[in-house]
Design a protein around this motif. Structure first.
Motif, PDB file in Angstrom:
ATOM      1  N   GLY A  14       0.812  -1.225   0.000  1.00  0.00           N
ATOM      2  CA  GLY A  14       0.000   0.000   0.000  1.00  0.00           C
ATOM      3  C   GLY A  14       0.840   1.266   0.000  1.00  0.00           C
ATOM      4  N   ARG A  15       0.263   2.326   0.600  1.00  0.00           N
ATOM      5  CA  ARG A  15       0.875   3.661   0.492  1.00  0.00           C
ATOM      6  C   ARG A  15       2.269   3.741   1.096  1.00  0.00           C
ATOM      7  N   MET A  16       2.410   3.250   2.328  1.00  0.00           N
ATOM      8  CA  MET A  16       3.704   3.401   2.996  1.00  0.00           C
ATOM      9  C   MET A  16       4.757   2.502   2.333  1.00  0.00           C
ATOM     10  N   ASP A  37       0.568  -8.823  -2.071  1.00  0.00           N
ATOM     11  CA  ASP A  37      -0.573  -8.017  -1.636  1.00  0.00           C
ATOM     12  C   ASP A  37      -1.768  -8.498  -2.443  1.00  0.00           C
ATOM     13  N   HIS A  41      -1.270  -4.199  -6.401  1.00  0.00           N
ATOM     14  CA  HIS A  41      -1.075  -2.833  -6.885  1.00  0.00           C
ATOM     15  C   HIS A  41      -0.268  -2.847  -8.183  1.00  0.00           C
ATOM     16  N   VAL A  69       1.529  -4.375   6.283  1.00  0.00           N
ATOM     17  CA  VAL A  69       0.063  -4.490   6.316  1.00  0.00           C
ATOM     18  C   VAL A  69      -0.447  -3.658   7.490  1.00  0.00           C
ATOM     19  N   PRO A  71      -2.159  -2.907  11.070  1.00  0.00           N
ATOM     20  CA  PRO A  71      -2.053  -3.660  12.330  1.00  0.00           C
ATOM     21  C   PRO A  71      -3.207  -4.650  12.529  1.00  0.00           C
ATOM     22  N   ILE A  94       6.693  -1.798   9.968  1.00  0.00           N
ATOM     23  CA  ILE A  94       6.280  -0.390   9.969  1.00  0.00           C
ATOM     24  C   ILE A  94       4.888  -0.274  10.597  1.00  0.00           C
ATOM     25  N   MET A  95       4.404  -1.374  11.197  1.00  0.00           N
ATOM     26  CA  MET A  95       3.019  -1.396  11.676  1.00  0.00           C
ATOM     27  C   MET A  95       2.892  -0.634  12.995  1.00  0.00           C
ATOM     28  N   ALA A  96       1.947   0.300  13.026  1.00  0.00           N
ATOM     29  CA  ALA A  96       1.749   1.090  14.247  1.00  0.00           C
ATOM     30  C   ALA A  96       1.226   0.182  15.361  1.00  0.00           C
ATOM     31  N   PRO A 117       7.338   5.153  10.613  1.00  0.00           N
ATOM     32  CA  PRO A 117       7.510   6.190   9.577  1.00  0.00           C
ATOM     33  C   PRO A 117       6.352   7.192   9.632  1.00  0.00           C
ATOM     34  N   THR A 119       3.783   9.864   6.805  1.00  0.00           N
ATOM     35  CA  THR A 119       3.397   9.978   5.387  1.00  0.00           C
ATOM     36  C   THR A 119       4.286  10.904   4.550  1.00  0.00           C
TER      37      THR A 119
HETATM   38  N1  LIG Z   1      -0.360   5.956   6.989  1.00  0.00           N
HETATM   39  C1  LIG Z   1       0.393   6.415   7.983  1.00  0.00           C
HETATM   40  O1  LIG Z   1       0.420   7.604   8.338  1.00  0.00           O
HETATM   41  C2  LIG Z   1       1.284   5.466   8.724  1.00  0.00           C
HETATM   42  C3  LIG Z   1       2.272   5.986   9.567  1.00  0.00           C
HETATM   43  C4  LIG Z   1       3.110   5.083  10.237  1.00  0.00           C
HETATM   44  C5  LIG Z   1       2.930   3.731  10.081  1.00  0.00           C
HETATM   45  N2  LIG Z   1       1.939   3.276   9.263  1.00  0.00           N
HETATM   46  C6  LIG Z   1       1.756   1.835   9.159  1.00  0.00           C
HETATM   47  O2  LIG Z   1       2.022   1.419   7.847  1.00  0.00           O
HETATM   48  C7  LIG Z   1       1.269   0.231   7.577  1.00  0.00           C
HETATM   49  C8  LIG Z   1       0.641   0.349   6.214  1.00  0.00           C
HETATM   50  O3  LIG Z   1      -0.175   1.500   6.193  1.00  0.00           O
HETATM   51  P1  LIG Z   1      -0.647   2.124   4.803  1.00  0.00           P
HETATM   52  O4  LIG Z   1      -1.169   3.463   5.151  1.00  0.00           O
HETATM   53  O5  LIG Z   1       0.392   1.935   3.783  1.00  0.00           O
HETATM   54  O6  LIG Z   1      -1.887   1.138   4.513  1.00  0.00           O
HETATM   55  P2  LIG Z   1      -2.452   0.643   3.092  1.00  0.00           P
HETATM   56  O7  LIG Z   1      -2.224   1.665   2.042  1.00  0.00           O
HETATM   57  O8  LIG Z   1      -3.864   0.199   3.365  1.00  0.00           O
HETATM   58  O9  LIG Z   1      -1.539  -0.618   2.753  1.00  0.00           O
HETATM   59  C9  LIG Z   1      -1.731  -1.892   3.311  1.00  0.00           C
HETATM   60  C10 LIG Z   1      -1.825  -2.877   2.165  1.00  0.00           C
HETATM   61  O10 LIG Z   1      -1.864  -4.210   2.710  1.00  0.00           O
HETATM   62  C11 LIG Z   1      -2.781  -4.947   1.889  1.00  0.00           C
HETATM   63  N3  LIG Z   1      -3.205  -6.184   2.551  1.00  0.00           N
HETATM   64  C12 LIG Z   1      -4.377  -6.438   3.198  1.00  0.00           C
HETATM   65  N4  LIG Z   1      -4.372  -7.710   3.649  1.00  0.00           N
HETATM   66  C13 LIG Z   1      -3.188  -8.270   3.279  1.00  0.00           C
HETATM   67  C14 LIG Z   1      -2.596  -9.558   3.437  1.00  0.00           C
HETATM   68  N5  LIG Z   1      -3.239 -10.526   4.091  1.00  0.00           N
HETATM   69  N6  LIG Z   1      -1.368  -9.780   2.941  1.00  0.00           N
HETATM   70  C15 LIG Z   1      -0.704  -8.806   2.272  1.00  0.00           C
HETATM   71  N7  LIG Z   1      -1.213  -7.560   2.073  1.00  0.00           N
HETATM   72  C16 LIG Z   1      -2.437  -7.297   2.578  1.00  0.00           C
HETATM   73  C17 LIG Z   1      -3.892  -3.957   1.682  1.00  0.00           C
HETATM   74  O11 LIG Z   1      -4.754  -4.365   0.638  1.00  0.00           O
HETATM   75  P3  LIG Z   1      -6.315  -3.874   0.734  1.00  0.00           P
HETATM   76  O12 LIG Z   1      -6.286  -2.399   0.518  1.00  0.00           O
HETATM   77  O13 LIG Z   1      -6.977  -4.627  -0.364  1.00  0.00           O
HETATM   78  O14 LIG Z   1      -6.797  -4.250   2.101  1.00  0.00           O
HETATM   79  C18 LIG Z   1      -3.097  -2.705   1.326  1.00  0.00           C
HETATM   80  O15 LIG Z   1      -2.762  -2.671  -0.043  1.00  0.00           O
HETATM   81  C19 LIG Z   1       0.247   0.094   8.703  1.00  0.00           C
HETATM   82  O16 LIG Z   1       0.613  -0.959   9.556  1.00  0.00           O
HETATM   83  C20 LIG Z   1       0.334   1.401   9.449  1.00  0.00           C
HETATM   84  O17 LIG Z   1       0.149   1.234  10.834  1.00  0.00           O
HETATM   85  C21 LIG Z   1       1.132   4.105   8.566  1.00  0.00           C
END
Ligand SMILES: NC(=O)c1ccc[n+]([C@@H]2O[C@H](COP(=O)([O-])OP(=O)(O)OC[C@H]3O[C@@H](n4cnc5c(N)ncnc54)[C@H](OP(=O)(O)O)[C@@H]3O)[C@@H](O)[C@H]2O)c1
Length: 264
Positions: A14-16, A37, A41, A69, A71, A94-96, A117, A119
């Motif tokens: 995903g995004r991160m 994933d 993507h 993924v 949390p 990187i999971m919160a 990390p 955004t």
């Molecule tokens: N965003 C922030 O500000 C931030 C900051 C610090 C840390 N983080 C951490 O970074 C991590 C990712 O966040 P993100 O914002 O990048 O989320 P995201 O864009 O939703 O990325 C997560 C990806 O994992 C996929 N996924 C779902 N189930 C899965 C599985 N069983 N196996 C493999 N991939 C799977 C999701 O697909 P679907 O969309 O189809 O479910 C999605 O593409 C999180 O743990 C978060 O806590 C985020």
């Protein structure tokens, strides 16, 4: 790219993960970065990165796995990942709110580096805090610091400081966007277009951040430099004080830390 590293794998693209990938592409060939994933993507394949059909293959063939993924997905699926074969060098989370021990339980003996990390990593201006789990050594930490270096500044902390880090830099971009929303809302009353207000505010944040980091002056000294007695800044600051804005902000930071503790 270090000679001993052939593949860095992302569980979740995903995004991160995409932001980290884009930084790594500056020093790693695309085919050394692989992802599993279910959302598949497209951008990963278009860039020449490897796309795996199953987490089994991803774990089996990789030197480092980045847990990217959500949390809640980790909590729901971790038992299915428990028995996967992994003989790589280490894992990065990187999971919160997921402690390194939770991954160590799934993969006993494996070095784990937990990171937080934010955004702005998506635009190469991230802040990443790192801590090492019980099996990780200094060289693992340095390796992971170097991975993030193209897209972020890094800081090493104790794992018990991660909730505080989350409250400041993890959630922090949202606090600034929240203020930006207010600037947008007030633009018309201030006699400006949203576009003009947006540029004025974003450049002000960037400039102020550079002064905070590099001027050698404290926040209080920097604030005093802009605040003439009876002037415009003082008028605004007095209004903020009447609204107890600083106290509310402080309480917000503590609420974010508490929520991070609850999640883990
Ligand atoms: N965003 C922030 O500000 C931030 C900051 C610090 C840390 N983080 C951490 O970074 C991590 C990712 O966040 P993100 O914002 O990048 O989320 P995201 O864009 O939703 O990325 C997560 C990806 O994992 C996929 N996924 C779902 N189930 C899965 C599985 N069983 N196996 C493999 N991939 C799977 C999701 O697909 P679907 O969309 O189809 O479910 C999605 O593409 C999180 O743990 C978060 O806590 C985020």
């Amino acid at each position: 790219m270090p000679a001993e590293i052939n593949k860095i794998a992302f569980l979740g693209g995903g995004r991160m993960a995409t932001a980290i990938r884009d930084g790594l592409l500056k020093s790693f060939p695309p085919n050394s970065l692989v992802v599993y994933d279910p959302a598949l993507h497209k951008s990963w394949g278009e860039l020449g990165c490897g796309i795996y059909e199953s987490p089994e293959a991803l774990f089996a063939e990789s030197d480092w796995v980045v847990w990217s993924v959500k949390p809640q997905v980790f909590k729901a699926e971790k038992d299915t990942w428990k028995s996967l074969p992994f003989s790589g060098k280490g894992m990065i989370s990187i999971m919160a709110g997921i402690c390194s021990e939770a991954i160590e339980e799934l993969f006993p003996g494996i070095p784990v580096i937990r990171t937080m990390p934010n955004t702005p990593m998506m635009v190469g201006q991230g802040m990443v805090a790192l801590s090492r789990g019980k099996n990780a050594e200094e060289h693992h930490l340095h390796f992971v610091e170097n991975l993030f270096a193209p897209v972020a500044k890094t800081i090493c902390v104790q794992e018990n400081q991660m909730d505080g880090v989350t409250a400041i830099s993890g959630s922090g971009p949202a606090y600034l966007f929240y203020l930006a929303e207010e600037v947008h809302k007030q633009a018309k009353s201030l006699g400006l277009s949203e576009e003009q207000a947006s540029l004025l505010w974003s450049q002000t944040i960037q400039g102020a951040a550079i002064m905070l980091e590099g001027s050698g002056l404290s926040p209080t000294e920097l604030r005093a430099q802009v605040t003439s007695p009876g002037g415009t800044t003082q008028a605004a600051l007095e209004t903020f004080e009447q609204g107890q804005m600083a106290e509310a902000f402080g309480q917000g930071l503590l609420a974010a830390k508490k929520r991070s503790e609850e999640l883990s």
